[in-house]
Design an enzyme around this catalytic site. Structure first.
Site, mmCIF file in Angstrom:
data_model
loop_
_atom_site.group_PDB
_atom_site.id
_atom_site.type_symbol
_atom_site.label_atom_id
_atom_site.label_comp_id
_atom_site.label_asym_id
_atom_site.label_seq_id
_atom_site.Cartn_x
_atom_site.Cartn_y
_atom_site.Cartn_z
ATOM 1 N N SER A 241 0.832 -1.218 0.000
ATOM 2 C CA SER A 241 0.000 0.000 0.000
ATOM 3 C C SER A 241 0.865 1.266 0.000
ATOM 4 C CB SER A 241 -0.958 0.010 1.197
ATOM 5 O OG SER A 241 -0.278 -0.263 2.395
ATOM 6 N N HIS A 319 5.779 -12.567 7.758
ATOM 7 C CA HIS A 319 6.011 -11.188 7.328
ATOM 8 C C HIS A 319 7.226 -11.138 6.419
ATOM 9 C CE1 HIS A 319 6.437 -6.837 7.406
ATOM 10 N NE2 HIS A 319 5.174 -6.842 7.781
ATOM 11 N N ARG A 328 2.900 -4.530 16.805
ATOM 12 C CA ARG A 328 1.522 -4.048 16.628
ATOM 13 C C ARG A 328 0.557 -5.138 17.105
ATOM 14 N NH1 ARG A 328 1.716 -2.833 10.329
ATOM 15 N NH2 ARG A 328 2.492 -4.967 10.449
HETATM 16 N N1 HAX Z 1 1.296 -19.590 6.131
HETATM 17 C C1 HAX Z 1 1.751 -20.493 5.243
HETATM 18 N N2 HAX Z 1 2.816 -20.290 4.461
HETATM 19 C C2 HAX Z 1 3.473 -19.144 4.616
HETATM 20 C C3 HAX Z 1 3.080 -18.172 5.544
HETATM 21 C C4 HAX Z 1 1.932 -18.415 6.314
HETATM 22 N N3 HAX Z 1 1.457 -17.530 7.179
HETATM 23 N N4 HAX Z 1 3.928 -17.122 5.465
HETATM 24 C C5 HAX Z 1 4.820 -17.428 4.494
HETATM 25 N N5 HAX Z 1 4.530 -18.646 3.989
HETATM 26 C C6 HAX Z 1 5.180 -19.318 2.859
HETATM 27 C C7 HAX Z 1 5.099 -18.425 1.622
HETATM 28 O O1 HAX Z 1 3.843 -18.572 0.982
HETATM 29 C C8 HAX Z 1 6.251 -18.916 0.801
HETATM 30 O O2 HAX Z 1 5.864 -20.130 0.202
HETATM 31 P P1 HAX Z 1 6.363 -20.495 -1.304
HETATM 32 O O3 HAX Z 1 7.846 -20.634 -1.173
HETATM 33 O O4 HAX Z 1 5.646 -21.740 -1.601
HETATM 34 O O5 HAX Z 1 5.964 -19.348 -2.161
HETATM 35 C C9 HAX Z 1 7.288 -19.279 1.880
HETATM 36 O O6 HAX Z 1 6.556 -19.445 3.111
HETATM 37 C C10 HAX Z 1 8.336 -18.182 2.090
HETATM 38 O O7 HAX Z 1 7.670 -16.973 2.336
HETATM 39 P P2 HAX Z 1 8.349 -15.830 3.241
HETATM 40 O O8 HAX Z 1 9.616 -15.422 2.572
HETATM 41 O O9 HAX Z 1 8.427 -16.247 4.659
HETATM 42 O O10 HAX Z 1 7.251 -14.696 3.194
HETATM 43 P P3 HAX Z 1 6.997 -13.617 2.036
HETATM 44 O O11 HAX Z 1 7.869 -12.464 2.302
HETATM 45 O O12 HAX Z 1 7.062 -14.236 0.692
HETATM 46 O O13 HAX Z 1 5.465 -13.251 2.313
HETATM 47 C C11 HAX Z 1 3.592 -12.715 3.651
HETATM 48 C C12 HAX Z 1 5.093 -12.495 3.446
HETATM 49 C C13 HAX Z 1 3.121 -11.780 4.731
HETATM 50 C C14 HAX Z 1 2.880 -12.391 2.356
HETATM 51 C C15 HAX Z 1 3.365 -14.191 4.056
HETATM 52 O O14 HAX Z 1 3.996 -14.438 5.298
HETATM 53 C C16 HAX Z 1 1.894 -14.552 4.143
HETATM 54 O O15 HAX Z 1 1.299 -14.908 3.123
HETATM 55 N N6 HAX Z 1 1.265 -14.476 5.383
HETATM 56 C C17 HAX Z 1 -0.155 -14.754 5.536
HETATM 57 C C18 HAX Z 1 -0.974 -13.569 5.065
HETATM 58 C C19 HAX Z 1 -0.827 -12.392 6.011
HETATM 59 O O16 HAX Z 1 -0.955 -12.520 7.212
HETATM 60 N N7 HAX Z 1 -0.576 -11.233 5.435
HETATM 61 C C20 HAX Z 1 -0.475 -9.965 6.211
HETATM 62 C C21 HAX Z 1 0.971 -9.553 6.423
HETATM 63 C C22 HAX Z 1 1.077 -8.271 7.186
HETATM 64 C C23 HAX Z 1 0.558 -7.158 6.373
HETATM 65 O O17 HAX Z 1 1.056 -6.763 5.347
HETATM 66 N N8 HAX Z 1 -0.517 -6.666 6.763
HETATM 67 O O18 HAX Z 1 -1.131 -5.819 5.996
#
Ligand code: HAX
Length: 440
Positions: A241, A319, A328
């Site tokens: 965002s 994250h 937070r």
């Molecule tokens: N559950 C399952 N798998 C997860 C995970 C979770 N909560 N968090 C990360 N992973 C997976 C990723 O999907 C990725 O899998 P692939 O290799 O198959 O693609 C792997 O672990 C490595 O990811 P990462 O490097 O740890 O995390 P990223 O930086 O790629 O992604 C995210 C960060 C926040 C998008 C991710 O942790 C996620 O999808 N979390 C769940 C959704 C969520 O809570 N989002 C809100 C985040 C905070 C925010 O921005 N708020 O607005």
């Protein structure tokens, strides 16, 4: 000119030589390198954005203008009879980096009442949408509709556009947008979920208290609103965002174009929509559990594995930058421990907190198995009766406006360039991979 704008003028003028000197004298100093996995993997960790408004340390979490969340709450003047600062005090702090005096806060509170008057065409635009549109669509449309009155755009079209002073017009738009987004969100809430029975602004209230009032909530929800908006405001510049807002504004698009776009990014389930997903996950879990069956560590663990084995993410966990529990999350948890320690949903969320990091570690994919801001936020809303969980990202969007708007004011103040990274082809990556790296 308001005192806040006066102070900001002085701050921006004092700051400019720092940026100019860095570019002129040290422009070619190397601060990072880029690898193939970063190129394909979402530009993760590449140091290529500048902001002085907040900084996210992977271990410590966010600092707003150098202060941690507890330090920020402690330092800022509080709303009358409240444990939390006003949003107006925080806005002033984000913009200037200075803790405002009570008199300075009062001035912003008064100013926001004028700025916060939402033109009727905004409501018409929202009402023209199908009522089952997602509330984030309504918010994004509402913000975009405001563009017609952009001061920045008028200045650009005036033939007198000036790079040194254009920030002043961005400031006007940014302040208007911040002041108006909460009443627009309240309108959407009442329109979509409460039979369009609208509640008028109460001019005696500050930003957070008026939002509580306009959605039909009573104390202590005013504090929930203040806390929520402040906690969600800023998380440095690389998140979707903030980055989208910065990117769009770098083309000299005004604040409304830029933040409407930022909201569209916030509406993604990997970003701000995760708070809605968390509540959805919990409700689904309870439904599967059946009536009267108590959640236990065993059945929560099983539900988490079911989610992961189905190829889904556990919402509210993980994250891109943080490598510990999000402060937070902790801040909201402390609020729950004080105000709703025995709430069944809070207890369930606490149980997930006990179990999920272990499950995610065993699963072995997520680099950060700890909860982020979204894991806890819905519980508080639910407890106070804001149970329409598809609205939760709108609340996030109101808060995030503070950070995004403060940033684009400074972006223009410091004359940041239009953003334009360079792309490469897959064949180029393959060639450089064979050669052990790109030859410079
Ligand atoms: N559950 C399952 N798998 C997860 C995970 C979770 N909560 N968090 C990360 N992973 C997976 C990723 O999907 C990725 O899998 P692939 O290799 O198959 O693609 C792997 O672990 C490595 O990811 P990462 O490097 O740890 O995390 P990223 O930086 O790629 O992604 C995210 C960060 C926040 C998008 C991710 O942790 C996620 O999808 N979390 C769940 C959704 C969520 O809570 N989002 C809100 C985040 C905070 C925010 O921005 N708020 O607005």
């Amino acid at each position: 000119m308001s005192k806040l704008k006066e102070k900001l003028t002085q701050k921006i003028q004092e700051f400019r030589p720092r940026t100019t000197r860095l570019v002129k004298e040290f422009g070619k100093v190397l601060i990072d390198q880029v690898t193939i996995d970063q190129c394909i993997g979402g530009a993760r960790d590449i140091r290529s954005l500048v902001t002085d408004i907040s900084y996210l340390d992977p271990q410590e979490g966010i600092r707003f203008r150098g202060k941690t969340i507890p330090e920020t709450f402690e330092a800022l003047p509080k709303a009358a009879g409240s444990d939390y600062p006003t949003v107006e005090a925080f806005w002033s702090f984000l913009l200037t980096g200075d803790i405002p005096t009570q008199a300075e806060v009062d001035e912003v509170v008064a100013e926001f009442k004028e700025r916060g008057k939402v033109p009727a065409y905004v409501f018409d635009a929202i009402r023209a949408l199908p009522k089952d549109s997602h509330p984030m669509v309504m918010l994004s449309v509402g913000i975009l509709a405001l563009q017609k009155d952009s001061e920045f755009c008028k200045f650009y079209n005036s033939g007198k556009f000036n790079k040194m002073t254009c920030w002043e017009y961005m400031y006007e738009d940014a302040s208007n947008l911040v002041a108006r987004i909460a009443p627009i969100a309240a309108f959407i809430y009442r329109y979509k979920y409460k039979n369009d029975e609208q509640i008028a602004v109460d001019p005696s209230l500050d930003y957070g208290a008026n939002f509580a009032h306009q959605i039909g909530q009573v104390k202590p929800y005013d504090d929930v609103a203040r806390m929520y908006f402040i906690l969600h405001s800023d998380h440095e510049s690389g998140n979707v965002s903030a980055h989208t807002t910065h990117l769009v504004a770098s083309a000299l698009s005004d604040a409304y174009y830029a933040y409407s776009a930022g909201l569209n990014g916030l509406a993604g389930p990997l970003h701000g929509l995760a708070n809605q997903e968390v509540l959805g996950w919990i409700m689904e879990f309870q439904k599967k559990l059946g009536e009267g069956v108590e959640p236990t560590k065993e059945n929560v663990t099983k539900a988490l594995w079911d989610t992961l084995n189905a190829g889904q993410v556990v919402p509210g966990y993980g994250h891109a930058v943080l490598r510990k529990t999000d402060p937070r999350y902790t801040s909201q948890r402390e609020f729950c421990l004080k105000h709703l320690p025995n709430d069944p949903l809070f207890k369930l969320v606490s149980m997930i907190f006990e179990v999920a990091p272990g499950v995610l570690m065993e699963h072995g994919k997520a680099k950060n198995p700890w909860p982020n801001v979204d894991a806890q936020s819905g519980v508080i809303q639910w407890y106070y009766g804001v149970r329409e969980w598809d609205f939760y990202t709108v609340l996030f969007g109101v808060g995030r406006a503070l950070g995004c708007m403060a940033n684009i004011v400074w972006d223009r103040g410091l004359g940041y360039a239009i953003e334009r990274p360079k792309s490469v082809t897959t064949a180029m990556l393959e060639k450089w991979a064979e050669e052990g790296g790109r030859k410079f």
